[in-house]
Design an enzyme around this catalytic site. Structure first.
Site, PDB file in Angstrom:
ATOM      1  N   LYS A 194      45.885  85.155  21.095  1.00  0.00           N
ATOM      2  CA  LYS A 194      47.167  85.885  21.152  1.00  0.00           C
ATOM      3  C   LYS A 194      48.284  84.888  21.454  1.00  0.00           C
ATOM      4  CE  LYS A 194      49.832  87.867  24.250  1.00  0.00           C
ATOM      5  NZ  LYS A 194      51.151  87.738  23.589  1.00  0.00           N
ATOM      6  N   GLU A 197      54.636  86.543  22.135  1.00  0.00           N
ATOM      7  CA  GLU A 197      55.379  87.438  21.250  1.00  0.00           C
ATOM      8  C   GLU A 197      56.662  86.778  20.731  1.00  0.00           C
ATOM      9  OE1 GLU A 197      54.419  87.879  24.317  1.00  0.00           O
ATOM     10  OE2 GLU A 197      56.045  88.513  25.641  1.00  0.00           O
ATOM     11  N   GLY A 247      50.228  79.634  30.674  1.00  0.00           N
ATOM     12  CA  GLY A 247      51.432  80.425  30.911  1.00  0.00           C
ATOM     13  C   GLY A 247      51.825  80.346  32.369  1.00  0.00           C
ATOM     14  N   GLY A 252      48.804  84.200  35.355  1.00  0.00           N
ATOM     15  CA  GLY A 252      47.486  83.594  35.618  1.00  0.00           C
ATOM     16  C   GLY A 252      46.748  84.335  36.723  1.00  0.00           C
ATOM     17  N   GLU A 269      46.017  77.075  32.643  1.00  0.00           N
ATOM     18  CA  GLU A 269      47.014  75.996  32.659  1.00  0.00           C
ATOM     19  C   GLU A 269      48.331  76.665  33.015  1.00  0.00           C
ATOM     20  OE1 GLU A 269      46.546  72.789  32.125  1.00  0.00           O
ATOM     21  OE2 GLU A 269      44.432  72.920  31.604  1.00  0.00           O
ATOM     22  N   CYS A 303      56.015  72.851  31.320  1.00  0.00           N
ATOM     23  CA  CYS A 303      55.229  72.896  32.556  1.00  0.00           C
ATOM     24  C   CYS A 303      55.275  71.543  33.261  1.00  0.00           C
ATOM     25  CB  CYS A 303      53.791  73.276  32.243  1.00  0.00           C
ATOM     26  SG  CYS A 303      53.001  72.156  31.081  1.00  0.00           S
ATOM     27  N   GLU A 403      59.941  76.975  39.672  1.00  0.00           N
ATOM     28  CA  GLU A 403      60.166  76.494  38.310  1.00  0.00           C
ATOM     29  C   GLU A 403      61.493  77.046  37.814  1.00  0.00           C
ATOM     30  OE1 GLU A 403      56.857  77.850  35.823  1.00  0.00           O
ATOM     31  OE2 GLU A 403      56.596  75.779  35.187  1.00  0.00           O
TER      32      GLU A 403
HETATM   33  P1  NAD Z   1      53.955  83.969  30.467  1.00  0.00           P
HETATM   34  O1  NAD Z   1      52.959  83.862  31.560  1.00  0.00           O
HETATM   35  O2  NAD Z   1      55.072  84.929  30.626  1.00  0.00           O
HETATM   36  O3  NAD Z   1      53.246  84.355  29.096  1.00  0.00           O
HETATM   37  C1  NAD Z   1      52.191  83.580  28.554  1.00  0.00           C
HETATM   38  C2  NAD Z   1      51.356  84.448  27.623  1.00  0.00           C
HETATM   39  O4  NAD Z   1      50.714  85.464  28.395  1.00  0.00           O
HETATM   40  C3  NAD Z   1      52.143  85.168  26.549  1.00  0.00           C
HETATM   41  O5  NAD Z   1      51.388  85.165  25.350  1.00  0.00           O
HETATM   42  C4  NAD Z   1      52.264  86.574  27.106  1.00  0.00           C
HETATM   43  O6  NAD Z   1      52.451  87.566  26.112  1.00  0.00           O
HETATM   44  C5  NAD Z   1      50.927  86.745  27.798  1.00  0.00           C
HETATM   45  N1  NAD Z   1      50.861  87.739  28.875  1.00  0.00           N
HETATM   46  C6  NAD Z   1      51.883  88.252  29.604  1.00  0.00           C
HETATM   47  N2  NAD Z   1      51.403  89.129  30.521  1.00  0.00           N
HETATM   48  C7  NAD Z   1      50.054  89.168  30.368  1.00  0.00           C
HETATM   49  C8  NAD Z   1      48.993  89.851  31.028  1.00  0.00           C
HETATM   50  N3  NAD Z   1      49.223  90.692  32.048  1.00  0.00           N
HETATM   51  N4  NAD Z   1      47.722  89.639  30.629  1.00  0.00           N
HETATM   52  C9  NAD Z   1      47.454  88.781  29.632  1.00  0.00           C
HETATM   53  N5  NAD Z   1      48.415  88.098  28.947  1.00  0.00           N
HETATM   54  C10 NAD Z   1      49.705  88.286  29.322  1.00  0.00           C
HETATM   55  O7  NAD Z   1      54.510  82.482  30.234  1.00  0.00           O
HETATM   56  P2  NAD Z   1      55.631  81.999  29.230  1.00  0.00           P
HETATM   57  O8  NAD Z   1      56.971  82.433  29.742  1.00  0.00           O
HETATM   58  O9  NAD Z   1      55.255  82.323  27.830  1.00  0.00           O
HETATM   59  O10 NAD Z   1      55.484  80.409  29.388  1.00  0.00           O
HETATM   60  C11 NAD Z   1      56.082  79.697  30.406  1.00  0.00           C
HETATM   61  C12 NAD Z   1      55.109  79.413  31.529  1.00  0.00           C
HETATM   62  O11 NAD Z   1      53.970  78.744  31.015  1.00  0.00           O
HETATM   63  C13 NAD Z   1      55.676  78.490  32.578  1.00  0.00           C
HETATM   64  O12 NAD Z   1      55.304  78.928  33.861  1.00  0.00           O
HETATM   65  C14 NAD Z   1      55.004  77.155  32.259  1.00  0.00           C
HETATM   66  O13 NAD Z   1      54.940  76.260  33.339  1.00  0.00           O
HETATM   67  C15 NAD Z   1      53.664  77.591  31.794  1.00  0.00           C
HETATM   68  N6  NAD Z   1      53.040  76.558  30.974  1.00  0.00           N
HETATM   69  C16 NAD Z   1      51.993  75.831  31.493  1.00  0.00           C
HETATM   70  C17 NAD Z   1      51.415  74.804  30.747  1.00  0.00           C
HETATM   71  C18 NAD Z   1      50.280  73.974  31.283  1.00  0.00           C
HETATM   72  O14 NAD Z   1      49.593  73.325  30.489  1.00  0.00           O
HETATM   73  N7  NAD Z   1      50.033  73.949  32.584  1.00  0.00           N
HETATM   74  C19 NAD Z   1      51.884  74.539  29.459  1.00  0.00           C
HETATM   75  C20 NAD Z   1      52.937  75.305  28.969  1.00  0.00           C
HETATM   76  C21 NAD Z   1      53.491  76.320  29.726  1.00  0.00           C
END
Ligand code: NAD
Length: 507
Positions: A194, A197, A247, A252, A269, A303, A403
């Site tokens: 997935k 979006e 994410g 997480g 991650e 990140c 962040e």
């Molecule tokens: P997010 O957590 O909002 O979303 C990430 C993904 O999770 C999306 O596909 C979203 O639709 C999905 N999602 C949302 N709620 C969910 C749920 N309850 N259950 C399952 N899936 C769900 O993150 P974002 O805004 O897309 O990305 C930014 C974040 O990602 C920042 O915190 C960044 O630090 C982190 N990030 C970490 C790394 C790493 O390698 N450590 C790399 C890139 C981004």
């Protein structure tokens, strides 16, 4: 005042796509739309152009995709292939990624707002990761134990863990799916992906190349849609064996809670608030350049953003001056212009959040050395934020530990090594850290004591497919890349083989 910044408008930009990208789910080898007929749109965050119209997934599509992945795993159509066959397939995909780099980069830029030159480099890097995973596919092996007695042989097998749900964010959509999928395929797993979006298109393009390279139906499935219900169902479902998520830390944690009901393996991650400590003997020109790269790369929506520096009190003023001077030279502007180094902010809500952190810090006594406000780029209707350096930050301010995810650098100061380490290790994150000193013993001492998954000494954000990446503390669980990246997708099975009828009877 923005007139002393380097701003890039549309002249010389590569052409935007003329058609809207229609994105469908990939389920059991077929491209399908949701039965509901509902769709969702993605507009360019730089100029508001409609880029992608995606079919909106729900429970039914997740169910079908997991069923396809489950069947494809259980009938062994992929896990029975040899390492050589998997490697050959992964190399084919890498070649297709290379051949289609411009198209993939264009959609990555249109949906995320990142600069086109950066997107091209990321897609090139992604192909390299597919090739690295291909090299691992032929190395999977366990152990043998030949000293258990003359009639026994112990064999430890490495087997694919099963069906993996992969959930990815919007900031590096193609690179991040490439840090997961080729390793899972090398291990023999099947997957349901997935994408965010906000960035569906390039994962769909990857799906097209997987089919072109000859992947059997059902081995990789893609479901488009929102965190709820698509993401939640991918983490709750009893037929999924592992969740690989990149994410935010908040999501997480929700995933760990959701997966606890069926005790799936989880790899996470997550976020970071990555410190760089600058000692007085550092090469300040090198450090300033890397600090500017670390904070403005991907508009700070990274990140690994080097979002806080901890600088020795005696050199703070001179280093801030150097950073401010360099900040003026970084080209911010139209993501489609090949000269641009920093593009758009992902959404107007996110822009407001970034600005809120800066305003709150100023109210609490911090000072803005440059920037601190939204940025207007000629001819662009989207959101941009000025290169921003916030000085006089103290560790109790939100901007020092949360962040911001924007082009906003926080500057804190220290006088002793222990004080610098305490600030660096403060807070909940532990993704990456950096140290600048010409004394290698200072660098090594810091690297050993800082709580982080990756430490850079006299550099920032270099990356290699060979080296594992992941977070300590609340920045994650598990590792991607390196051989660890494939090991995450392998289960260990112990086989105890009695040779001959030598077992002593119990009854
Ligand atoms: P997010 O957590 O909002 O979303 C990430 C993904 O999770 C999306 O596909 C979203 O639709 C999905 N999602 C949302 N709620 C969910 C749920 N309850 N259950 C399952 N899936 C769900 O993150 P974002 O805004 O897309 O990305 C930014 C974040 O990602 C920042 O915190 C960044 O630090 C982190 N990030 C970490 C790394 C790493 O390698 N450590 C790399 C890139 C981004």
């Amino acid at each position: 005042m923005t007139h002393d910044l380097t701003l890039i408008s549309g002249a010389g930009a590569v052409p935007a796509p003329t058609d809207v990208f229609i994105a469908q789910h990939l389920i059991n080898g077929a491209w399908v739309s949701s039965a509901s007929g509902q769709t969702f749109d993605r507009f360019s965050p730089a100029n508001g152009q409609l880029v992608t119209q995606a079919t909106l997934g729900g429970e039914a599509e997740v169910e079908a995709a997991i069923a396809a992945a489950r069947t494809a795993f259980d009938d062994r159509r992929w896990s029975d292939t040899s390492g050589k066959e998997r490697a050959t397939f992964l190399l084919k995909v890498a070649d297709l990624i290379d051949a289609n780099r411009s198209r993939i980069a264009l959609y990555e830029t249109m949906e995320s707002g990142k600069p086109i030159a950066q997107a091209e480099a990321e897609i090139e890097g992604a192909a390299d990761i597919w090739r690295f995973a291909a090299s691992l596919a032929r190395t999977i092996h366990g152990d043998s134990h030949n000293t258990l007695g003359p009639d026994m042989l112990g064999v430890v097998l490495k087997e694919p863990i099963g069906v993996v749900s992969m959930i990815t964010p919007w900031n590096f959509p193609f690179l991040i799916v490439s840090q997961k999928l080729p390793f899972a395929l090398a291990a023999g797993c099947t997957a349901v992906i997935k994408p965010s979006e906000l960035t569906s298109a390039t994962t769909v393009i990857l799906g097209q190349h997987l089919i072109e390279a000859g992947l059997p139906a059902g081995v990789v499935n893609i479901v488009l849609g929102y965190g709820d219900p698509v993401g939640t169902n991918l983490t709750n479902h009893p037929d999924v064996d592992m969740v690989s998520f990149t994410g935010s830390t908040a999501v997480g944690k929700a995933i760990v809670a959701a997966t606890s009901k069926t005790l799936k393996k989880v790899s996470l991650e997550l976020g970071g608030k990555n410190p760089q400590v600058i000692f007085p003997d550092a090469d300040l020109d090198e450090a300033a350049d890397a600090i500017v790269f670390g904070i403005y790369f991907n508009a700070g929506q990274c990140c690994n953003s080097g979002s806080r520096i901890i600088v020795h009190h005696d050199i703070a003023a001179v280093l801030i001056r150097k950073i401010v001077e360099l900040s003026r030279k970084v080209p911010f502007g139209d993501p489609l212009n090949p000269s641009t180094k920093v593009g758009a902010i992902i959404s107007s809500q996110h822009q407001a959040k970034i600005d809120g952190y800066v305003k709150e810090a100023v109210m609490a006594g911090a000072t803005v050395a440059i920037g601190g406000a939204p940025l207007t780029i000629d001819g662009m209707s989207g959101e941009f934020y000025q290169p921003t350096v916030v000085a006089n930050v103290t560790k109790n301010m939100a901007i020092a530990s949360e962040e911001v995810f924007g082009p906003v650098l926080s500057v804190l100061t220290f006088t002793t090594f222990d004080e610098a380490l305490e600030i660096a290790n403060g807070g909940d994150y532990g993704l990456s850290a950096g140290v600048w000193s010409q004394d290698i013993s200072t660098c090594l001492k810091f690297a050993r004591r800082v709580q982080a998954g990756t430490v850079w000494t006299n550099t920032w954000m270099d990356g290699f497919a060979e080296l594992p990446f992941g977070g300590a503390k609340e920045s994650g669980l598990g590792r991607e890349l390196g051989h660890h990246g494939m090991d995450e997708y392998l289960e260990t099975k112990t086989v105890q083989m009695r040779i001959g009828k030598t077992r002593s009877r119990w009854v």
